[in-house]
Design a protein around this motif. Structure first.
Motif, short mmCIF file in Angstrom:
data_model
loop_
_atom_site.label_atom_id
_atom_site.label_comp_id
_atom_site.label_asym_id
_atom_site.label_seq_id
_atom_site.Cartn_x
_atom_site.Cartn_y
_atom_site.Cartn_z
N VAL A 105 0.85 -1.19 0.00
CA VAL A 105 0.00 0.00 0.00
C VAL A 105 0.89 1.24 0.00
O VAL A 105 1.74 1.40 0.89
N SER A 109 -2.82 5.75 -0.79
CA SER A 109 -3.92 4.78 -0.75
C SER A 109 -4.29 4.35 0.66
O SER A 109 -5.27 3.63 0.84
N ILE A 113 -7.63 2.16 1.93
CA ILE A 113 -7.43 0.81 2.44
C ILE A 113 -8.03 0.67 3.84
O ILE A 113 -8.72 -0.31 4.15
N HIS A 185 -6.33 -0.12 -5.10
CA HIS A 185 -5.55 0.65 -4.13
C HIS A 185 -4.27 -0.06 -3.68
O HIS A 185 -3.57 0.47 -2.81
N VAL A 186 -3.98 -1.23 -4.22
CA VAL A 186 -2.80 -1.98 -3.79
C VAL A 186 -1.98 -2.39 -4.99
O VAL A 186 -2.42 -2.30 -6.14
#
Length: 236
Positions: A105, A109, A113, A185-186
């Motif tokens: 991450v 983000s 998360i 987001h990862v």
């Protein structure tokens, strides 16, 4: 070693991530805020910490901001030799399946998360969900210097589902939903927390240029892919 907190909230998780961004590099931490093995959605958050050094005053000063994030309901932090901080993982007993997934991450983000995981922890059949702080000296090594290249990440995300195979299969749809929500987001993956050994999953462990370099080496020294019992880099 560990604090038990009564704060499974999004705000507290944000504050934990904010603090780890500026904490002394001697401190590392893992926030486990979904652990069905330890009590389900209403279980307290588990904050694991390790501080490298024997200056107890400095260690307390570094750890105290984490203690203040919520009401501490258990605390077993103590001075330990380095060797005592390591635990053998061991193999699951017969009939027990272990499914681990991981990703990295970046700073921008983190809020997204935390929001996704705060909701996921309360869902039925949630896996174990943990966020690990990374960075520090590791982040100052050029990404292409070693096979491990996710050096600019701020956190590593890990989910673990464990149990008899039928129970794991029942939980799989919930796990897939979590990862579908996380996907934008990862990035990447960490080999130690990646059960699957498919080509796509293995490629996620490395930055693209690193994977291409490893594949070229594989084509030269192992074109038949004899050494394939791992997170396999294919000679393609």
């Amino acid at each position: 070693h560990r604090d038990l907190h009564s704060f499974p909230t999004r705000r507290s998780s944000d504050l934990w991530a904010d603090y780890m961004r500026t904490a002394p590099e001697e401190l590392t931490s893992i926030a486990v805020f979904a652990n069905p093995l330890g009590g389900g959605p209403d279980a307290p958050a588990e904050i694991y910490v390790a501080f490298d050094g024997d200056d107890l005053g400095f260690a307390d000063q570094a750890i105290d901001p984490i203690r203040r994030l919520g009401t501490v309901i258990g605390d077993d932090i103590a001075l330990k030799p380095y060797s005592d901080t390591l635990e053998d993982g061991g193999a699951p007993p017969p009939g027990i399946q272990f499914v681990a997934r991981s990703a990295f991450v970046d700073k921008e983000s983190v809020p997204d998360i935390v929001h996704i995981l705060a909701e996921a922890r309360a869902a039925e059949r949630s896996p174990v969900i943990a966020l690990r702080s990374v960075g520090g000296a590791v982040s100052r090594v050029p990404a292409d210097s070693t096979a491990y290249g996710h050096r600019e990440a701020e956190l590593m995300l890990v989910t673990i589902t464990v149990g008899p195979e039928p129970a794991v299969e029942v939980s799989r749809p919930a796990l897939e939903t979590i990862w579908e929500n996380l996907a934008p987001h990862v990035n990447g993956a960490y080999a130690n927390f990646l059960t699957s050994a498919t080509g796509e999953d293995s490629a996620a462990i490395y930055p693209a240029r690193t994977y291409q370099r490893l594949a070229a080496i594989k084509r030269r020294y192992d074109p038949g892919n004899v050494f394939a019992g791992n997170h396999n880099v294919r000679p393609e």
